[in-house]
Scaffold this motif. Structure first.
Motif: not given
Length: 264
Positions: A100-102, A114-118, A175-177, A182-183
């Motif tokens: 996953e990209t950061v 604009d990350p989703p609620t999840a 943080l990945t997108s 959590l890195l």
């Protein structure tokens, strides 16, 4: 570093499959590698003078793996190896590769997200778990607060009354997108309640939309412990900026300090 990386990869049975990436101030060197048993992995090499190859940063990822692997969304730590050469010590860590990209290439967020609620729910759940785990590691010290807050904010250092375990370096480059993972756990330890949310907010102040979503997702930021955590994080980042790191954040940090306590 390059030679130590190659030696470490050979020791761990890994073959490099992507260009190497330098970390903060050249202290780390990392690359995607292929392992015969684990498949795609991430190999990270940490360096330090031999007389300083111990303590919080040196032991952080290993101790975090023992406490948090398979309990929260973080890359698993598979193996480590250590070596030394010409007065320097090297520690190589073979991690799970996260495809996953950061969220951001830099700790300072410059473009809107604009990350989703999840995504927010997952992050909040993982940080709540982290905060509940006991540790004797320390990420923030009251003595540092007492000394540094007056220097950078011209006010007495606040007294920390609520301590919890924190990731310790939470920003959108760690943080990945999609999930989020959590890195980079080398700095985890005890900190003021709300510290991780405060750190993520401070690094995101240049993007008001994301910053507001963050405030909504973490009500602790509206509490008195959250205010204390924000004052401490602002001080840390102002100190870092005084050494040349992320000076573009300084006006926004000063504005937030004024909002929180009237300091300028």
């Amino acid at each position: 570093m390059q030679r130590a990386f190659a030696r470490s990869a050979q020791t761990l049975g890994a073959t490099m499959t992507s260009p190497k990436v330098w970390g903060w101030h050249g202290r780390t060197l990392s690359s995607r590698v292929q392992h015969p048993d684990r498949g795609a992995c991430w190999l990270r090499l940490l360096s330090a003078p031999e007389d300083k190859a111990a303590g919080k940063i040196w032991e952080g990822n290993g101790q975090a793996a023992a406490l948090f692997d398979r309990r929260i969304r973080k890359p698993l730590l598979y193996d480590t190896t250590e070596s030394s050469s010409n007065g320097y010590a090297y520690q190589a860590e073979l991690h799970q590769y996260v495809d996953e990209t950061v969220c951001s290439p830099s700790p300072v967020l410059h473009t809107d997200l604009d990350p989703p609620t999840a995504w927010w729910d997952s992050l909040r759940t993982d940080l709540e778990y982290v905060s509940s785990v006991s540790t004797d590691r320390v990420a923030v010290r009251q003595e540092w607060v007492d000394r540094s807050v007056p220097r950078f904010l011209n006010m007495p250092g606040p007294r920390i009354t609520d301590w919890t375990t924190a990731h310790g370096d939470l920003h959108t480059a760690n943080l990945t997108s999609a999930t989020p993972y959590l890195l980079d756990w080398e700095g985890f330890g005890l900190a003021p309640a709300g510290y991780d949310a405060a750190m993520l907010l401070a690094y995101s102040l240049l993007v008001p939309g994301f910053a507001q979503h963050l405030r909504d997702a973490f009500p602790v930021l509206k509490s008195e412990p959250g205010r204390v955590a924000q004052i401490i994080v602002i001080t840390e980042l102002l100190q870092s900026a005084s050494r040349g790191d992320h000076p573009e954040l300084v006006p926004a940090l000063r504005a937030l300090a004024t909002e929180l306590c009237g300091c300028r």
